[in-house]
Scaffold this motif. Structure first.
Motif, mmCIF file in Angstrom:
data_model
loop_
_atom_site.group_PDB
_atom_site.id
_atom_site.type_symbol
_atom_site.label_atom_id
_atom_site.label_comp_id
_atom_site.label_asym_id
_atom_site.label_seq_id
_atom_site.Cartn_x
_atom_site.Cartn_y
_atom_site.Cartn_z
ATOM 1 N N LEU A 1 8.666 8.482 3.614
ATOM 2 C CA LEU A 1 9.521 7.286 4.091
ATOM 3 C C LEU A 1 8.729 6.483 5.257
ATOM 4 C CD1 LEU A 1 12.360 5.778 3.996
ATOM 5 C CD2 LEU A 1 12.954 7.752 5.863
ATOM 6 N N ALA A 2 8.830 5.409 4.938
ATOM 7 C CA ALA A 2 7.990 4.598 5.740
ATOM 8 C C ALA A 2 9.140 3.422 6.460
ATOM 9 C CB ALA A 2 6.975 3.830 5.534
ATOM 10 N N ILE A 3 9.381 3.152 7.791
ATOM 11 C CA ILE A 3 10.174 2.226 8.308
ATOM 12 C C ILE A 3 9.302 1.356 9.239
ATOM 13 C CG2 ILE A 3 11.786 1.895 9.994
ATOM 14 C CD1 ILE A 3 12.714 3.898 7.813
ATOM 15 N N ILE A 4 9.345 0.078 8.853
ATOM 16 C CA ILE A 4 8.603 -0.920 9.373
ATOM 17 C C ILE A 4 9.593 -2.059 10.102
ATOM 18 C CG2 ILE A 4 6.527 -2.690 9.328
ATOM 19 C CD1 ILE A 4 5.523 -0.994 6.797
ATOM 20 N N VAL A 5 9.481 -2.356 11.373
ATOM 21 C CA VAL A 5 10.333 -3.111 11.955
ATOM 22 C C VAL A 5 9.484 -4.021 12.530
ATOM 23 C CG1 VAL A 5 12.238 -3.551 13.483
ATOM 24 C CG2 VAL A 5 12.144 -1.445 12.186
ATOM 25 N N ASP A 6 9.381 -5.219 11.963
ATOM 26 C CA ASP A 6 8.381 -6.544 12.533
ATOM 27 C C ASP A 6 9.255 -7.194 13.501
ATOM 28 O OD1 ASP A 6 6.415 -7.950 12.720
ATOM 29 O OD2 ASP A 6 6.200 -8.714 10.603
ATOM 30 N N ASP A 7 8.472 -7.804 14.637
ATOM 31 C CA ASP A 7 9.194 -8.558 15.681
ATOM 32 C C ASP A 7 10.467 -7.657 16.028
ATOM 33 O OD1 ASP A 7 7.634 -10.750 16.056
ATOM 34 O OD2 ASP A 7 8.242 -11.642 14.102
ATOM 35 N N ASP B 1 7.939 15.422 4.112
ATOM 36 C CA ASP B 1 6.499 15.536 3.951
ATOM 37 C C ASP B 1 6.023 14.475 4.860
ATOM 38 O OD1 ASP B 1 6.687 17.220 1.870
ATOM 39 O OD2 ASP B 1 6.666 15.745 0.349
ATOM 40 N N ARG B 2 6.107 13.237 4.742
ATOM 41 C CA ARG B 2 5.763 12.260 5.767
ATOM 42 C C ARG B 2 6.759 11.202 6.024
ATOM 43 N NH1 ARG B 2 2.437 15.262 5.879
ATOM 44 N NH2 ARG B 2 0.441 15.464 4.790
ATOM 45 N N VAL B 3 6.853 10.893 7.453
ATOM 46 C CA VAL B 3 7.768 9.875 7.814
ATOM 47 C C VAL B 3 7.007 9.017 8.750
ATOM 48 C CG1 VAL B 3 9.803 9.075 9.227
ATOM 49 C CG2 VAL B 3 10.019 11.029 7.452
ATOM 50 N N ILE B 4 6.649 7.825 8.500
ATOM 51 C CA ILE B 4 6.007 6.841 9.510
ATOM 52 C C ILE B 4 7.039 5.861 10.015
ATOM 53 C CG2 ILE B 4 3.922 5.321 9.400
ATOM 54 C CD1 ILE B 4 2.756 6.376 6.750
ATOM 55 N N THR B 5 6.730 5.604 11.143
ATOM 56 C CA THR B 5 7.775 4.625 11.765
ATOM 57 C C THR B 5 6.804 3.390 12.671
ATOM 58 O OG1 THR B 5 8.267 5.801 13.913
ATOM 59 C CG2 THR B 5 9.876 6.056 11.994
ATOM 60 N N ILE B 6 6.957 2.465 12.195
ATOM 61 C CA ILE B 6 6.222 1.172 12.960
ATOM 62 C C ILE B 6 6.927 0.240 13.499
ATOM 63 C CG2 ILE B 6 4.323 -0.557 12.486
ATOM 64 C CD1 ILE B 6 3.229 1.051 10.077
ATOM 65 N N ALA B 7 6.759 -0.295 14.754
ATOM 66 C CA ALA B 7 7.605 -1.363 15.137
ATOM 67 C C ALA B 7 6.235 -2.270 15.678
ATOM 68 C CB ALA B 7 8.395 -1.043 16.273
ATOM 69 N N ILE C 1 20.149 5.077 8.742
ATOM 70 C CA ILE C 1 19.934 5.074 7.283
ATOM 71 C C ILE C 1 18.635 5.865 7.025
ATOM 72 C CG2 ILE C 1 19.148 3.543 5.364
ATOM 73 C CD1 ILE C 1 21.279 1.678 6.361
ATOM 74 N N ALA C 2 17.445 5.871 7.955
ATOM 75 C CA ALA C 2 16.580 6.700 7.749
ATOM 76 C C ALA C 2 17.016 8.070 7.989
ATOM 77 C CB ALA C 2 15.420 6.266 8.830
ATOM 78 N N ARG C 3 17.704 8.214 8.921
ATOM 79 C CA ARG C 3 18.198 9.869 8.967
ATOM 80 C C ARG C 3 18.813 10.351 7.644
ATOM 81 N NH1 ARG C 3 17.224 11.849 14.080
ATOM 82 N NH2 ARG C 3 18.521 13.419 13.668
ATOM 83 N N SER C 4 19.889 9.512 7.318
ATOM 84 C CA SER C 4 20.540 9.818 5.999
ATOM 85 C C SER C 4 19.764 9.886 4.927
ATOM 86 C CB SER C 4 21.754 8.799 5.942
ATOM 87 O OG SER C 4 22.481 8.570 6.860
ATOM 88 N N ALA C 5 18.485 9.183 4.704
ATOM 89 C CA ALA C 5 17.762 9.210 3.600
ATOM 90 C C ALA C 5 16.975 10.531 3.615
ATOM 91 C CB ALA C 5 16.884 8.047 3.547
ATOM 92 N N ILE C 6 16.447 11.060 4.906
ATOM 93 C CA ILE C 6 15.709 12.256 4.886
ATOM 94 C C ILE C 6 16.815 13.432 4.495
ATOM 95 C CG2 ILE C 6 14.834 13.885 6.568
ATOM 96 C CD1 ILE C 6 13.754 11.149 8.154
ATOM 97 N N LEU D 1 0.773 -1.128 -0.021
ATOM 98 C CA LEU D 1 0.129 -0.108 0.042
ATOM 99 C C LEU D 1 0.955 1.290 0.132
ATOM 100 C CD1 LEU D 1 -2.787 1.266 0.343
ATOM 101 C CD2 LEU D 1 -2.440 0.874 2.703
ATOM 102 N N LEU D 2 1.667 1.283 0.807
ATOM 103 C CA LEU D 2 2.736 2.467 1.012
ATOM 104 C C LEU D 2 3.656 2.816 -0.237
ATOM 105 C CD1 LEU D 2 3.735 1.844 4.674
ATOM 106 C CD2 LEU D 2 2.489 3.962 3.803
ATOM 107 N N LYS D 3 4.084 1.626 -0.683
ATOM 108 C CA LYS D 3 4.815 1.817 -2.125
ATOM 109 C C LYS D 3 4.005 2.575 -3.085
ATOM 110 C CE LYS D 3 6.369 -2.593 -2.539
ATOM 111 N NZ LYS D 3 6.992 -3.657 -3.355
ATOM 112 N N GLY D 4 2.855 1.939 -3.321
ATOM 113 C CA GLY D 4 1.653 2.588 -4.116
ATOM 114 C C GLY D 4 1.373 3.954 -3.841
ATOM 115 N N LEU D 5 1.581 4.388 -2.684
ATOM 116 C CA LEU D 5 1.485 5.694 -2.467
ATOM 117 C C LEU D 5 2.505 6.615 -2.315
ATOM 118 C CD1 LEU D 5 -0.970 5.336 1.059
ATOM 119 C CD2 LEU D 5 -1.633 5.999 -1.347
ATOM 120 N N GLY D 6 3.648 6.111 -3.156
ATOM 121 C CA GLY D 6 4.976 6.894 -3.454
ATOM 122 C C GLY D 6 5.730 6.823 -2.310
ATOM 123 N N PHE D 7 5.550 6.056 -1.145
ATOM 124 C CA PHE D 7 6.681 5.987 -0.129
ATOM 125 C C PHE D 7 7.992 5.270 -0.481
ATOM 126 C CE2 PHE D 7 3.293 7.772 2.261
ATOM 127 C CZ PHE D 7 3.705 8.144 3.331
#
Ligand SMILES: Nc1ncnc2c1ncn2[C@@H]1O[C@H](COP(=O)(O)OP(=O)(O)OP(=O)(O)O)[C@@H](O)[C@H]1O
Ligand SMILES: [Mg+2]
Length: 313
Positions: free
Chosen positions: A123-129, A158-164, A111-116, A57-63
């Motif tokens: 940018l969306a960061i998703i860390v599962d488990d 514009d938008r950064v989403i971080t999920i754990a 890496i997220a900070r450098s990307a910004i 979904l996020l890729k489709g929204l241009g993230f």
């Protein structure tokens, strides 16, 4: 959005339901988030499936999206800045060979900070488990690191989403002690969605009603039942063995055993002065999970749990 093909008990199934949970990702993508979102829910309730579908979904929204799951050695990286992408991919490659996932998890923050800094706008960061590879002691400080990306970014975005995400009730407590994240629960699947999953499994099946009652909508338990030819006894025995329940019960005194017997009929009885020490032990064993007492949609990632129903597994 393409619906992912997932594997359930070695069968290919299509990702189903979780409309509200996907809608929530869309809301975060549209409005942004002020805090890291820490998602917790029972083992096997479908966190990973939802998060993997969310990366689509996020890729489709241009993230630009970084998804990693150290426990399943799974990842998905869509990063425009080639240098950073290569750096992350080489750490992931090393983790695949030597199980150094902790390094990957920690490096994601820089890496997220450098990307910004290099100009990433969405940018969306998703860390599962998330916390298994870095250790529970580090869970809160890691979340603080994720918050730092949102609060003190090296450049504007514009938008950064971080999920754990985590299935460990103990990490929920660890994170809940601080004001550094939004803690959001996700429950097993709602009845209609779960039915769509059940229908995708081939062969003769027990009635849906029986399976719903046994599983309470937990897709992992559905998977186990399917694998054991729908023998609930086999699933229960396997659970007793894997969780070491015999040893656990032997370690309880008479009073605690009475409390446990009551709690099996009515888990809310644990929420009492007498019951809380036992509840804490059950949480440590991941046999119980504290959830919000409210069923309002705002408190839940997807549909809230069904109303109280003692016959539900
Ligand atoms: N919405 C869904 N559509 C199709 N399959 C699903 C869905 N949710 C979960 N599953 C399947 O159910 C099983 C358990 O789900 P999943 O691994 O996502 O749970 P989890 O909450 O991440 O578990 P854990 O707590 O162990 O990390 C998997 O095989 C997954 O593919
Ligand atoms: Mg998972």
């Amino acid at each position: 959005m393409k619906r992912l093909r997932l594997s359930l008990a070695n069968q290919q199934v299509e990702f189903v339901d979780r409309d509200l949970a996907l809608k929530r990702i869309e809301d975060w993508a549209n409005r942004g988030v002020a805090f890291p979102q820490v998602i917790y829910g029972p083992e096997g309730c479908g966190k990973t499936a939802w998060l993997r579908q969310s990366t689509e979904l996020l890729k489709g929204l241009g993230f630009e999206v970084i998804y990693v799951n150290p426990v399943e050695s799974a990842f998905m990286v869509k990063l425009g800045i080639t240098d950073l992408r290569d750096r992350l991919m080489s750490l992931i490659q090393e983790a695949l060979e030597q199980f150094t996932w902790g390094k990957v998890i920690w490096s994601i923050i820089s890496i997220a900070r450098s990307a910004i800094e290099a100009g990433a706008r969405k940018l969306a960061i998703i860390v599962d488990d998330a916390f298994q590879a870095i250790g529970l002691d580090n869970a809160a400080i890691y979340v603080k690191g994720l918050l730092g990306i949102l609060e003190h970014p090296p450049a504007s975005y514009d938008r950064v989403i971080t999920i754990a995400a985590t299935s460990e009730g103990v990490s929920r407590r660890e994170i809940g002690r601080h004001e550094w994240a939004d803690l959001m629960p996700i429950w097993n699947m709602p009845r209609e969605g779960f039915k769509q999953l059940y229908e995708q499994l081939p062969g003769n099946k027990p009635d849906f009603e029986d399976i719903w009652k046994l599983t309470g909508g937990n897709p992992r338990i559905l998977e186990r039942l399917y694998e054991s030819n729908w023998s609930s006894d086999a699933v229960v025995r396997e659970l007793i063995d894997r969780k070491g329940l015999r040893t656990f019960i032997e370690s309880l005194n008479v009073h605690e055993r009475e409390l446990l017997a009551k709690a099996i009929d009515d888990p809310d009885t644990l929420m009492s002065r007498d019951g809380i020490p036992l509840m804490n032990r059950l949480i440590e064993l991941n046999l119980a999970l504290e959830i919000p007492e409210w069923r309002d949609l705002t408190f839940w990632i997807d549909q809230p749990p069904p109303e109280r129903d003692p016959s539900l597994g």
